[in-house]
Design a protein around this motif. Structure first.
Motif, PDB file in Angstrom:
ATOM      1  N   GLY A   1       0.835  -1.197   0.000  1.00 56.50           N
ATOM      2  CA  GLY A   1       0.000   0.000   0.000  1.00 56.50           C
ATOM      3  C   GLY A   1       0.862   1.235   0.000  1.00 56.50           C
ATOM      4  O   GLY A   1       0.863   2.013  -0.935  1.00 56.50           O
ATOM      5  N   VAL A   2       1.635   1.406   1.064  1.00 60.23           N
ATOM      6  CA  VAL A   2       2.594   2.506   1.111  1.00 60.23           C
ATOM      7  C   VAL A   2       3.987   1.916   1.331  1.00 60.23           C
ATOM      8  O   VAL A   2       4.137   0.747   1.671  1.00 60.23           O
ATOM      9  CB  VAL A   2       2.275   3.493   2.264  1.00 60.23           C
ATOM     10  CG1 VAL A   2       0.943   4.179   2.019  1.00 60.23           C
ATOM     11  CG2 VAL A   2       2.291   2.784   3.610  1.00 60.23           C
ATOM     12  N   LEU A   3       4.979   2.759   1.128  1.00 61.72           N
ATOM     13  CA  LEU A   3       6.354   2.359   1.367  1.00 61.72           C
ATOM     14  C   LEU A   3       6.559   2.156   2.870  1.00 61.72           C
ATOM     15  O   LEU A   3       6.251   3.043   3.661  1.00 61.72           O
ATOM     16  CB  LEU A   3       7.279   3.449   0.844  1.00 61.72           C
ATOM     17  CG  LEU A   3       8.771   3.160   0.872  1.00 61.72           C
ATOM     18  CD1 LEU A   3       9.117   1.977  -0.028  1.00 61.72           C
ATOM     19  CD2 LEU A   3       9.535   4.396   0.445  1.00 61.72           C
ATOM     20  N   ARG A   4       7.018   0.984   3.255  1.00 65.66           N
ATOM     21  CA  ARG A   4       7.170   0.687   4.688  1.00 65.66           C
ATOM     22  C   ARG A   4       8.604   0.825   5.164  1.00 65.66           C
ATOM     23  O   ARG A   4       8.874   1.494   6.150  1.00 65.66           O
ATOM     24  CB  ARG A   4       6.698  -0.739   4.993  1.00 65.66           C
ATOM     25  CG  ARG A   4       5.308  -1.075   4.497  1.00 65.66           C
ATOM     26  CD  ARG A   4       4.260  -0.453   5.365  1.00 65.66           C
ATOM     27  NE  ARG A   4       2.934  -0.606   4.780  1.00 65.66           N
ATOM     28  CZ  ARG A   4       1.858  -0.968   5.471  1.00 65.66           C
ATOM     29  NH1 ARG A   4       1.931  -1.193   6.761  1.00 65.66           N
ATOM     30  NH2 ARG A   4       0.700  -1.064   4.870  1.00 65.66           N
ATOM     31  N   SER A   5       9.524   0.118   4.526  1.00 61.84           N
ATOM     32  CA  SER A   5      10.885   0.089   5.060  1.00 61.84           C
ATOM     33  C   SER A   5      11.900  -0.405   4.033  1.00 61.84           C
ATOM     34  O   SER A   5      11.544  -0.936   2.976  1.00 61.84           O
ATOM     35  CB  SER A   5      10.934  -0.824   6.297  1.00 61.84           C
ATOM     36  OG  SER A   5      10.506  -2.132   5.958  1.00 61.84           O
ATOM     37  N   LEU A   6      13.144  -0.196   4.392  1.00 60.66           N
ATOM     38  CA  LEU A   6      14.266  -0.784   3.661  1.00 60.66           C
ATOM     39  C   LEU A   6      14.867  -1.838   4.580  1.00 60.66           C
ATOM     40  O   LEU A   6      15.238  -1.537   5.721  1.00 60.66           O
ATOM     41  CB  LEU A   6      15.312   0.284   3.339  1.00 60.66           C
ATOM     42  CG  LEU A   6      16.555  -0.196   2.581  1.00 60.66           C
ATOM     43  CD1 LEU A   6      16.238  -0.366   1.094  1.00 60.66           C
ATOM     44  CD2 LEU A   6      17.700   0.797   2.729  1.00 60.66           C
ATOM     45  N   VAL A   7      14.941  -3.053   4.077  1.00 61.24           N
ATOM     46  CA  VAL A   7      15.551  -4.145   4.831  1.00 61.24           C
ATOM     47  C   VAL A   7      16.948  -4.328   4.253  1.00 61.24           C
ATOM     48  O   VAL A   7      17.110  -4.463   3.044  1.00 61.24           O
ATOM     49  CB  VAL A   7      14.704  -5.425   4.710  1.00 61.24           C
ATOM     50  CG1 VAL A   7      15.362  -6.574   5.445  1.00 61.24           C
ATOM     51  CG2 VAL A   7      13.307  -5.178   5.272  1.00 61.24           C
ATOM     52  N   LEU A   8      17.948  -4.279   5.122  1.00 61.77           N
ATOM     53  CA  LEU A   8      19.336  -4.179   4.671  1.00 61.77           C
ATOM     54  C   LEU A   8      20.215  -5.158   5.446  1.00 61.77           C
ATOM     55  O   LEU A   8      20.183  -5.166   6.680  1.00 61.77           O
ATOM     56  CB  LEU A   8      19.799  -2.736   4.919  1.00 61.77           C
ATOM     57  CG  LEU A   8      21.240  -2.343   4.671  1.00 61.77           C
ATOM     58  CD1 LEU A   8      21.566  -2.350   3.189  1.00 61.77           C
ATOM     59  CD2 LEU A   8      21.505  -0.945   5.250  1.00 61.77           C
ATOM     60  N   ARG A   9      20.978  -5.969   4.704  1.00 63.27           N
ATOM     61  CA  ARG A   9      21.965  -6.813   5.383  1.00 63.27           C
ATOM     62  C   ARG A   9      23.094  -5.906   5.846  1.00 63.27           C
ATOM     63  O   ARG A   9      23.661  -5.172   5.037  1.00 63.27           O
ATOM     64  CB  ARG A   9      22.470  -7.891   4.404  1.00 63.27           C
ATOM     65  CG  ARG A   9      23.478  -8.882   4.953  1.00 63.27           C
ATOM     66  CD  ARG A   9      22.985  -9.730   6.122  1.00 63.27           C
ATOM     67  NE  ARG A   9      21.645 -10.268   5.994  1.00 63.27           N
ATOM     68  CZ  ARG A   9      21.330 -11.438   5.425  1.00 63.27           C
ATOM     69  NH1 ARG A   9      22.262 -12.181   4.919  1.00 63.27           N
ATOM     70  NH2 ARG A   9      20.088 -11.858   5.399  1.00 63.27           N
ATOM     71  N   CYS A  10      23.361  -5.893   7.141  1.00 61.05           N
ATOM     72  CA  CYS A  10      24.296  -4.914   7.719  1.00 61.05           C
ATOM     73  C   CYS A  10      25.587  -4.856   6.901  1.00 61.05           C
ATOM     74  O   CYS A  10      26.241  -5.870   6.683  1.00 61.05           O
ATOM     75  CB  CYS A  10      24.604  -5.238   9.173  1.00 61.05           C
ATOM     76  SG  CYS A  10      25.626  -3.966   9.939  1.00 61.05           S
ATOM     77  N   PRO A  11      25.941  -3.647   6.420  1.00 60.61           N
ATOM     78  CA  PRO A  11      27.094  -3.534   5.530  1.00 60.61           C
ATOM     79  C   PRO A  11      28.443  -3.780   6.213  1.00 60.61           C
ATOM     80  O   PRO A  11      29.454  -3.873   5.522  1.00 60.61           O
ATOM     81  CB  PRO A  11      26.996  -2.106   4.995  1.00 60.61           C
ATOM     82  CG  PRO A  11      26.099  -1.383   5.924  1.00 60.61           C
ATOM     83  CD  PRO A  11      25.201  -2.383   6.556  1.00 60.61           C
ATOM     84  N   ASP A  12      28.458  -3.885   7.545  1.00 53.96           N
ATOM     85  CA  ASP A  12      29.758  -4.147   8.177  1.00 53.96           C
ATOM     86  C   ASP A  12      30.115  -5.638   8.187  1.00 53.96           C
ATOM     87  O   ASP A  12      31.190  -6.023   8.618  1.00 53.96           O
ATOM     88  CB  ASP A  12      29.820  -3.557   9.592  1.00 53.96           C
ATOM     89  CG  ASP A  12      29.005  -4.339  10.609  1.00 53.96           C
ATOM     90  OD1 ASP A  12      28.341  -5.331  10.238  1.00 53.96           O
ATOM     91  OD2 ASP A  12      29.036  -3.946  11.789  1.00 53.96           O
ATOM     92  N   GLY A  13      29.183  -6.464   7.692  1.00 55.47           N
ATOM     93  CA  GLY A  13      29.488  -7.893   7.589  1.00 55.47           C
ATOM     94  C   GLY A  13      29.152  -8.703   8.832  1.00 55.47           C
ATOM     95  O   GLY A  13      29.483  -9.884   8.915  1.00 55.47           O
TER      96      GLY A  13
END
Ligand SMILES: [Zn+2]
Length: 177
Positions: free
Chosen positions: A36-48
């Motif tokens: 419906g609306v933009l909820r979130s960005l799910v991100l694999r932590c870039p620090d590893g």
């Protein structure tokens, strides 16, 4: 220690967080949750570290970040800071990850167009200080771009930055008549 990711790789959209998370493999991999609306960005932590970060864009669900998608590149404002866990702290600016502390040394800023600087200068008031987010909103810029323009204008003596509690806000240099 392994090298941290320097770029976000947006892999696609999903309706639910679990679906989004299932797309992620490497540090910096990301997917948007949109229902419906933009909820979130799910991100694999870039620090590893292997953790998954959720950056919320929905003001009804608590503290909300702002997402920009311009020319296929992702920016997020303000900086992403994971409380607890690995305490990663970084900026996402046109797909680039700029680390705010430990990995800062390898930071590489994205392409930037100095042609915005005269517009930013024009938008600055002379009688008060405004923050980069206000200028960005007014000119439809990514806040990180507006911030860089403001810092460059200050460095050249064309604008001024506030001091004390006004640090991080900017104004035009008043003209003596
Ligand atoms: Zn981490």
């Amino acid at each position: 220690m392994t090298m941290p990711a320097r770029k976000v790789h947006l892999l696609g959209n999903a309706s639910y967080r679990d679906e989004a998370e299932a797309m992620l493999a490497a540090p910096g991999d990301a997917a948007l949750v949109e229902r419906g609306v933009l909820r979130s960005l799910v991100l694999r932590c870039p620090d590893g570290c292997g953790e998954t970060l959720v950056v919320n864009f929905d003001p009804r669900a608590g503290k909300a970040w702002r997402l920009y998608q311009r020319r296929g590149a992702v920016s997020v404002y303000p900086s992403v800071w994971l409380d607890g866990g690995c305490e990663s702290h970084f900026i996402i600016w046109k797909d680039r990850i700029l680390w705010c502390d430990v990995f800062e040394e390898g930071n590489e800023e994205p392409d930037y167009d100095p042609a915005i600087e005269p517009l930013v200068l024009d938008a600055l008031p002379a009688d008060r200080f405004v923050d980069p987010a206000t200028i960005a909103q007014e000119l439809d810029l990514i806040v990180w771009d507006a911030g860089k323009a403001l810092r460059r204008l200050v460095a050249r003596g064309d604008a001024r930055e506030g001091v004390g509690s006004l640090k991080g806000t900017f104004g035009r240099i008043p003209q003596d008549v």
